[in-house]
Design a protein around this motif. Sequence first.
Motif, PDB file in Angstrom:
ATOM      1  N   LYS A   1       0.843  -1.207   0.000  1.00 47.92           N
ATOM      2  CA  LYS A   1       0.000   0.000   0.000  1.00 47.92           C
ATOM      3  C   LYS A   1       0.874   1.252   0.000  1.00 47.92           C
ATOM      4  O   LYS A   1       0.569   2.224  -0.682  1.00 47.92           O
ATOM      5  CB  LYS A   1      -0.923   0.020   1.227  1.00 47.92           C
ATOM      6  CG  LYS A   1      -1.891  -1.126   1.277  1.00 47.92           C
ATOM      7  CD  LYS A   1      -3.017  -0.918   0.317  1.00 47.92           C
ATOM      8  CE  LYS A   1      -4.050  -2.011   0.511  1.00 47.92           C
ATOM      9  NZ  LYS A   1      -5.029  -2.012  -0.548  1.00 47.92           N
TER      10      LYS A   1
ATOM     11  N   LEU B   1      -3.495   4.178   3.390  1.00 43.84           N
ATOM     12  CA  LEU B   1      -4.547   3.227   3.749  1.00 43.84           C
ATOM     13  C   LEU B   1      -5.879   3.955   3.800  1.00 43.84           C
ATOM     14  O   LEU B   1      -5.922   5.150   4.116  1.00 43.84           O
ATOM     15  CB  LEU B   1      -4.289   2.610   5.135  1.00 43.84           C
ATOM     16  CG  LEU B   1      -3.065   1.728   5.332  1.00 43.84           C
ATOM     17  CD1 LEU B   1      -2.979   1.280   6.796  1.00 43.84           C
ATOM     18  CD2 LEU B   1      -3.100   0.513   4.416  1.00 43.84           C
TER      19      LEU B   1
ATOM     20  N   GLN C   1      -9.157   0.050   6.125  1.00 48.22           N
ATOM     21  CA  GLN C   1      -7.912  -0.730   6.118  1.00 48.22           C
ATOM     22  C   GLN C   1      -7.087  -0.423   7.364  1.00 48.22           C
ATOM     23  O   GLN C   1      -6.524  -1.324   7.981  1.00 48.22           O
ATOM     24  CB  GLN C   1      -7.095  -0.424   4.866  1.00 48.22           C
ATOM     25  CG  GLN C   1      -7.686  -0.957   3.589  1.00 48.22           C
ATOM     26  CD  GLN C   1      -6.994  -0.388   2.358  1.00 48.22           C
ATOM     27  OE1 GLN C   1      -6.492   0.744   2.355  1.00 48.22           O
ATOM     28  NE2 GLN C   1      -6.972  -1.180   1.293  1.00 48.22           N
TER      29      GLN C   1
END
Length: 176
Positions: free
Chosen positions: A4, A149, A153
Amino acid sequence: MIDKLNASKYRAVYLDNEMYLRITNDNSILISKDNGSVWKKYDTDGVDAKDFANWLLKNDPIPGYSMKEIQRRLRNGAEVKHLVFENGKEMYFVMDGNGVQIELVQPEKIASVLIDGQRMMITSERLPMPISTQMLKSFYNLLVSSNILTKNQAEQDYSERIKHLKENDTIFTVTK
C-alpha cells in the motif's frame, strides 16, 4: 502494508512524539511538528555511500534488516541523505529504485513507528518496550491522511497489530 505504501505517493512514513515525517516519490522529505496540519520540506546533506556503509557496520552491526542487502544497494548506487535535528536526533535515508530505508540515530531511545520500503518498525525507550495505543492510532491516522490506507484498512490493520502485540509479542507491552 508495504504494498500500500509503494502504491501511494509516499516512499516512507515516520512518527514519534515530536514529529511526523513523510518521504514523497520524488524523495522530498516533509516534516510536520503539529500532528500533520502543516508540512515543511527539509533539506538534507548527501553522504558518501561507502562512508555510510562503514558507519552502519560500526554503529548498527546487527540491524533489524539484511546488512548484505543494504550493502548491495549501496554498491549499486543507492543515494544516502542525512538530516540532523535540534535535539541531536539524526536520520539517514537510503534511497534507490527499491524504495527508501530510514536509519534512525537517537541520543536517547524514544518511542517511534515507521514504515519504509523494507519494513514496519516500532522502537521504544526501554525494555520491555512499551508502545502506546495512542501512538499507534496516530501512526494509522497518518497513513490514512497520507492516502496510504483507507480508514477501514487502517482500522483493520490496527486491530490486528494490537491483537498480535497483546497476545504473541514478548518484547512489546501495549499501554494506553
